[in-house]
Design a protein around this motif. Sequence first.
Motif, PDB file in Angstrom:
ATOM      1  N   VAL A  24      -3.675 -60.250  31.667  1.00 10.01           N
ATOM      2  CA  VAL A  24      -4.591 -60.323  32.810  1.00 10.01           C
ATOM      3  C   VAL A  24      -4.486 -59.061  33.665  1.00 10.01           C
ATOM      4  CG1 VAL A  24      -5.157 -61.592  34.891  1.00 10.01           C
ATOM      5  CG2 VAL A  24      -4.513 -62.826  32.825  1.00 10.01           C
ATOM      6  N   ALA A  25      -3.236 -58.605  33.873  1.00 11.87           N
ATOM      7  CA  ALA A  25      -3.049 -57.402  34.692  1.00 11.87           C
ATOM      8  C   ALA A  25      -3.741 -56.200  34.039  1.00 11.87           C
ATOM      9  CB  ALA A  25      -1.564 -57.127  34.875  1.00 11.87           C
ATOM     10  N   LEU A  26      -3.601 -56.101  32.732  1.00 13.01           N
ATOM     11  CA  LEU A  26      -4.241 -54.986  32.018  1.00 13.01           C
ATOM     12  C   LEU A  26      -5.747 -54.989  32.210  1.00 13.01           C
ATOM     13  CD1 LEU A  26      -2.755 -54.433  28.453  1.00 13.01           C
ATOM     14  CD2 LEU A  26      -2.770 -52.889  30.406  1.00 13.01           C
ATOM     15  N   SER A  27      -6.314 -56.191  32.068  1.00 12.74           N
ATOM     16  CA  SER A  27      -7.776 -56.255  32.128  1.00 12.74           C
ATOM     17  C   SER A  27      -8.294 -55.793  33.481  1.00 12.74           C
ATOM     18  CB  SER A  27      -8.260 -57.662  31.794  1.00 12.74           C
ATOM     19  OG  SER A  27      -7.681 -58.572  32.682  1.00 12.74           O
ATOM     20  N   LYS A  28      -7.478 -55.934  34.534  1.00 10.93           N
ATOM     21  CA  LYS A  28      -7.928 -55.479  35.849  1.00 10.93           C
ATOM     22  C   LYS A  28      -8.079 -53.963  35.897  1.00 10.93           C
ATOM     23  CE  LYS A  28      -6.034 -59.365  38.359  1.00 10.93           C
ATOM     24  NZ  LYS A  28      -4.952 -59.854  39.180  1.00 10.93           N
ATOM     25  N   PHE A  29      -7.271 -53.271  35.081  1.00 11.93           N
ATOM     26  CA  PHE A  29      -7.381 -51.825  35.061  1.00 11.93           C
ATOM     27  C   PHE A  29      -8.704 -51.368  34.442  1.00 11.93           C
ATOM     28  CE2 PHE A  29      -2.936 -52.175  35.871  1.00 11.93           C
ATOM     29  CZ  PHE A  29      -2.625 -51.042  36.592  1.00 11.93           C
ATOM     30  N   ALA A  30      -9.263 -52.227  33.603  1.00 12.46           N
ATOM     31  CA  ALA A  30     -10.513 -51.866  32.952  1.00 12.46           C
ATOM     32  C   ALA A  30     -11.683 -51.854  33.920  1.00 12.46           C
ATOM     33  CB  ALA A  30     -10.786 -52.835  31.808  1.00 12.46           C
ATOM     34  N   LEU A  31     -11.478 -52.385  35.127  1.00  7.11           N
ATOM     35  CA  LEU A  31     -12.586 -52.456  36.076  1.00  7.11           C
ATOM     36  C   LEU A  31     -12.814 -51.140  36.805  1.00  7.11           C
ATOM     37  CD1 LEU A  31     -11.863 -55.944  37.636  1.00  7.11           C
ATOM     38  CD2 LEU A  31     -13.489 -55.349  35.837  1.00  7.11           C
ATOM     39  N   THR A  32     -11.918 -50.188  36.633  1.00 10.81           N
ATOM     40  CA  THR A  32     -12.129 -48.912  37.316  1.00 10.81           C
ATOM     41  C   THR A  32     -13.320 -48.194  36.675  1.00 10.81           C
ATOM     42  OG1 THR A  32     -10.507 -47.974  35.849  1.00 10.81           O
ATOM     43  CG2 THR A  32      -9.752 -48.521  38.052  1.00 10.81           C
ATOM     44  N   GLU A  33     -13.731 -47.169  37.370  1.00 10.19           N
ATOM     45  CA  GLU A  33     -14.945 -46.506  36.904  1.00 10.19           C
ATOM     46  C   GLU A  33     -14.712 -45.623  35.693  1.00 10.19           C
ATOM     47  OE1 GLU A  33     -17.234 -45.094  40.169  1.00 10.19           O
ATOM     48  OE2 GLU A  33     -17.400 -47.251  40.601  1.00 10.19           O
ATOM     49  N   ASP A  34     -13.435 -45.339  35.462  1.00 13.37           N
ATOM     50  CA  ASP A  34     -13.072 -44.439  34.373  1.00 13.37           C
ATOM     51  C   ASP A  34     -13.349 -45.098  33.021  1.00 13.37           C
ATOM     52  OD1 ASP A  34     -11.925 -42.800  32.583  1.00 13.37           O
ATOM     53  OD2 ASP A  34     -10.025 -42.563  33.668  1.00 13.37           O
ATOM     54  N   LEU A  35     -14.335 -44.564  32.301  1.00 10.72           N
ATOM     55  CA  LEU A  35     -14.760 -45.232  31.071  1.00 10.72           C
ATOM     56  C   LEU A  35     -13.752 -45.086  29.943  1.00 10.72           C
ATOM     57  CD1 LEU A  35     -18.601 -44.724  30.902  1.00 10.72           C
ATOM     58  CD2 LEU A  35     -17.314 -46.838  31.183  1.00 10.72           C
ATOM     59  N   SER A  36     -13.087 -43.916  29.892  1.00  9.14           N
ATOM     60  CA  SER A  36     -12.109 -43.714  28.818  1.00  9.14           C
ATOM     61  C   SER A  36     -10.947 -44.695  29.002  1.00  9.14           C
ATOM     62  CB  SER A  36     -11.591 -42.286  28.836  1.00  9.14           C
ATOM     63  OG  SER A  36     -10.792 -42.080  29.984  1.00  9.14           O
ATOM     64  N   LEU A  37     -10.629 -44.934  30.270  1.00  7.18           N
ATOM     65  CA  LEU A  37      -9.561 -45.882  30.573  1.00  7.18           C
ATOM     66  C   LEU A  37      -9.954 -47.262  30.071  1.00  7.18           C
ATOM     67  CD1 LEU A  37      -6.830 -46.060  31.994  1.00  7.18           C
ATOM     68  CD2 LEU A  37      -8.040 -46.719  34.067  1.00  7.18           C
ATOM     69  N   LYS A  38     -11.211 -47.589  30.353  1.00  7.33           N
ATOM     70  CA  LYS A  38     -11.701 -48.902  29.954  1.00  7.33           C
ATOM     71  C   LYS A  38     -11.587 -49.057  28.443  1.00  7.33           C
ATOM     72  CE  LYS A  38     -15.767 -51.799  30.122  1.00  7.33           C
ATOM     73  NZ  LYS A  38     -17.186 -51.849  30.403  1.00  7.33           N
ATOM     74  N   LYS A  39     -11.936 -47.995  27.784  1.00  2.00           N
ATOM     75  CA  LYS A  39     -11.913 -48.046  26.324  1.00  2.00           C
ATOM     76  C   LYS A  39     -10.492 -48.275  25.804  1.00  2.00           C
ATOM     77  CE  LYS A  39     -15.539 -46.626  23.851  1.00  2.00           C
ATOM     78  NZ  LYS A  39     -16.667 -45.855  24.306  1.00  2.00           N
ATOM     79  N   SER A  40      -9.562 -47.506  26.351  1.00  2.00           N
ATOM     80  CA  SER A  40      -8.190 -47.666  25.840  1.00  2.00           C
ATOM     81  C   SER A  40      -7.658 -49.064  26.138  1.00  2.00           C
ATOM     82  CB  SER A  40      -7.250 -46.598  26.406  1.00  2.00           C
ATOM     83  OG  SER A  40      -7.803 -46.002  27.529  1.00  2.00           O
ATOM     84  N   ILE A  41      -8.073 -49.603  27.268  1.00  2.33           N
ATOM     85  CA  ILE A  41      -7.602 -50.954  27.591  1.00  2.33           C
ATOM     86  C   ILE A  41      -8.164 -51.945  26.593  1.00  2.33           C
ATOM     87  CG2 ILE A  41      -7.734 -52.794  29.303  1.00  2.33           C
ATOM     88  CD1 ILE A  41      -6.658 -50.940  31.143  1.00  2.33           C
ATOM     89  N   GLU A  42      -9.401 -51.743  26.249  1.00  2.00           N
ATOM     90  CA  GLU A  42      -9.994 -52.647  25.267  1.00  2.00           C
ATOM     91  C   GLU A  42      -9.226 -52.593  23.947  1.00  2.00           C
ATOM     92  OE1 GLU A  42     -14.602 -53.222  26.692  1.00  2.00           O
ATOM     93  OE2 GLU A  42     -14.089 -51.492  25.421  1.00  2.00           O
TER      94      GLU A  42
END
Lengths: 931, 192
Positions: free
Chosen positions: A512-530
């Motif tokens: 759950v904590a990880l998924s919260k990081f995906a909400l930032t605007e940084d798309l590459s970050l979102k991708k790595s979290i996925e």
Amino acid sequence: MSTLTYKKFDEGEGVLPDKMTIYQDCISAFNASPVNAKKCRILLAKLVRLLSIGETFPANEATNLFFSISKLFQHKSVELRQIVYLAIKKLCHISNDVLMVTSSIMKDIQNGDIIYKPNAIRTLARVLDSSTVHATERLFKNCIVDKNPNVSSAALVSSYHLSPESKDVVKRWANETQEAVYAQKYFPDTQFQNVHQEFYSRFPSSTQFSQYHALGLLYVLRNHDKMALVKMVNQLSGSSSPLTNPLAIIQVIRYISKLIEEDPSLADHLYPYLLTWTTNKSEMVCLESAKIILNYKKFSPEQHTEAISVLRDLLNAPRVVTIFAAVRMLNKIAMTNPEKVVVCNYELESLINHSNRSIATYAITTLLKTGSADTVDRLIKTISTFMNDISDEFKVVVIDAIRNLTLKFPEKYKPMLVFLSDVLRDEGGFKFKNTVVESLFDMIHYIPESRDSALENLCEFIEDCEYPELTVRILHLLGDEGPKTKNPTLYIRHIYNRIALENSIVRASAVVALSKFALTEDLSLKKSIEVLLQRSLTDSDDEVRDRAAVSLKLLSSSTDKTSSVILVDFIKPTKKYSLPILEQKLTQYISSSDKASYENPFDISSVPQYTEEEWKAQEYKAKTTVQASEEEPLSDHKGRSGLAGGATETHNETQQAELLQQQYIDEISQITELSEYGPILHSSSVVELTERETEFVVSVVKHIFKEHLVLQFNIENTLTDSELMMVSVISEGEVYQEEFILPVEKLAPRSKGTLYVSFARPEDEETGAPGLFSDTLSNTLSFTSREVDPTTLLPFDEEDEGYQDEYQIEELEVTIGDFIVPSFTADFDKTFAELPSENEEVAVFNLSSSSELQEAVNSVINVLSMSALGNTETVGFSANNHKLKVYGKSINGERIAGLINFVISKNGIVAKATVRSDNKALSETVVNGIA
Amino acid sequence: MSNLSLYTITAALILDSEGKRIYANYYTPIHPNASNDQTFQIQTPFPTLKTQETFEAGLFSKTFKSKSSIVLYEDQIVVYKVISDVAVYIVGSLKENEAMLYQVLSGLCEALEIVLKDAVDKKSIQENYDFVALAIDETIDDGIILETDGNAIASRVSKRPSSENTLNIELNERGLFNAFQFAKKKVKGFNF
């Protein structure tokens, strides 16, 4: 069991035989002829011992024993008689017919040996009741004036025991009691010429304890007469005081405290007495008088300082108990007025390593409170040196004190952060670690500058944390705070490590904590979290898999704007439910006996939600007011002492307020006329509109709705013989126009009722929306009253229509505070600067109503209903100016920040208020609301 | 507000080295509910044997091995003294004067030393329970402090009856005679 104990009976006196054996032996020995006095005394001792360790007898057996014991009155032995009295005292509570020994006892008092005479007198108080006391009047009077102090004391103490039961009779020997207060009584020469001669260390000629007992009794007989008490205190105080017994002096000191409490104007007159006693040769007298001086605000700061210097001297006393008492008192004062205790810092520091742990703890917590911003560094260094040598419970107390200090001096967070992270690495139990983690949480919440480094420390901690509960909480916090930092990727590594290494509970919360990081605007970050979340889809635990799947699904669906808003709200809600109310509602729901109520699912929307800021404001207030409300830090046996205990207490207070608010909402939603008004935007605290002793007690709560103002009047009919019908309140103001009244139909004697008056909120000319207007409402209680029978509560005459009556009650102010909700901002100065400067309003006021700075500050906070930030609600010691920072939000959601400077001038207190808000008109209204 | 009444002591306890009771007395006013007077509205914090024993067990574990003499425990001030294999406790409310409670404790301990001939230990207390119980009774009377001077307390404790056989016969006759005289008086009093 019984044969075993029976066998042991004769082996030695150390082992106590069982209850029945003792019972049988007593009955036969006491009824024997001739009576063996020594055997009986030993048997009675066994009986007393049995009763002392918690055994008891059924009433019939106790009565039998009592009766047999009474036969021993025929035996002349004084040594036996003394213990007979002890046994009677013990059996009185459980035996019947205790009155039968009265005549034997009275005979002993009149003609008995001096050894057991006092015992006889004291036993008499146990067997008498209100119907038999009067027969003993002469006896008691004689004994009280007896020149033997033992006899006199016994008679006084017995009278004291009897006084609640038969005060009128005991009052008859008030004169003898008065005489005993002043009398000096000395032990007879024979007192020490008996048994234990070679063991006495000295032969005191007198201890004057009868003074103490006489004083106690006299007070009970006279306590309702203030003038008599003043006179008594005057005679017994000062240099010519006849009192020599320290306990008697303590008694007088306490009477002085009662007098001052009831009539503060006596404080100046009585202070010199207290001051003389602070230098008494008996430490308990010094302590007591210092305590009383410090307990009353009416004494001047100089007088307080004198008392503190007395305590300071006592910190060097040889007796541990005295040091304990002194440091305990200082600690208590430091909670509210730390600056007064600063003078003792040197002595306190020398107590940090005291062998009595309680003393050391008090010393440290006091020092932490008195610490100023300059001494914090040094103090923390001192504490670090001995943190390893102390037990966990003690560490918890220290950490709690540090946590408070951090909130008090946010600018000093650095050394404290270092300290906390050091101790976090130390060995320690769950409670201790939990306290440290909580302190770091607080830092992160309230001191934004500390966030990054504190988070780093926590990350390091969870790498090697043995308590999954803590890891889960930290992961949750990382999820909330991590994405706000400059470099979120740093935390992702730590969180992902948990997924690789820990048990399923920790893994689930890490997902759950990880998924919260995906909400930032940084798309590459979102991708790595996925990518990372993908891996958890094959986790062995279903909860972890589910959470990962849900998160992934939500993330992939958040392509457009609207769905991403929903998504954010889902993964990271902006509003929190009020937990106490949720709990209360759920309990109500499941405990309902009516089956029909289960047909509808639980309605979560009935639970109020708070934004993060409101939440923080409440928490902050609870945390910073802890110290003042805390009564006893070290008393709790779990060692989770003090600050934690105090915290729950204040939490309860805020929860109380919350629950009360919820109750209003529930009540109002029941009323059809009001239920359409929408949610309550703000409810005021309860305002009393009458004195509490009047015939009708009225209080009011102001509720603000979107377009209406509703006054909730709580009315209590205190009359016993009148009922009220059609009770209403007629409120008239200039701005607010009454719409309708919901009266109370009938108010029976000694009952309470609630009525509502609704007003329209007039529109603001500029905005067209309902404005925030202050007003003064005059209130008149109107009702029809009819006489009723006080016992049946039925009217004497059904036909009686009663008579119409009116009753004037006090005016009610509607102030700007009624439209403001307290709020929190971590950095007041920044928020203040952010608000547009063109919306600034400045005004200067003369606050003539308050004489003290603290009073003025409190009243401003109260009127504005905003939260004081940065520890500015407490005025410094003997300061002549003060800066108050308040923050809140209007019911329309506009931010309001106020900076108020108080200065004491010749003409009273002057305040200069600078207010900024999101709305110029609002700033003006708020400024005007202060005066 | 300070305690204005004379009821100051909550309990007096003597526990052995395992925390078991040797002596325990929890004090309550004798006629507690007869009056509305606030001075007498004192509620005992440990009303049942169970709460008392829990209190004692916790207190014991916290105090017996420590060298201190005062502790706050369960909202009570407890002053105590460990003497050889026993511990003597005096318990008072949080508002009480610590030094005053300690005075009571030290007076009592001094008295115990005198009446037990300097041998204050479990065995001696059990064998001389009459002395111990009397000494405590002369120190505290249902919560009211009677005396705090150890010598004065001890001087009020009588020795055991001695040489009973010779005295007994004589006493017994005397006793009967007394009883007879007493009965006669009573009969007169009732005007038969």
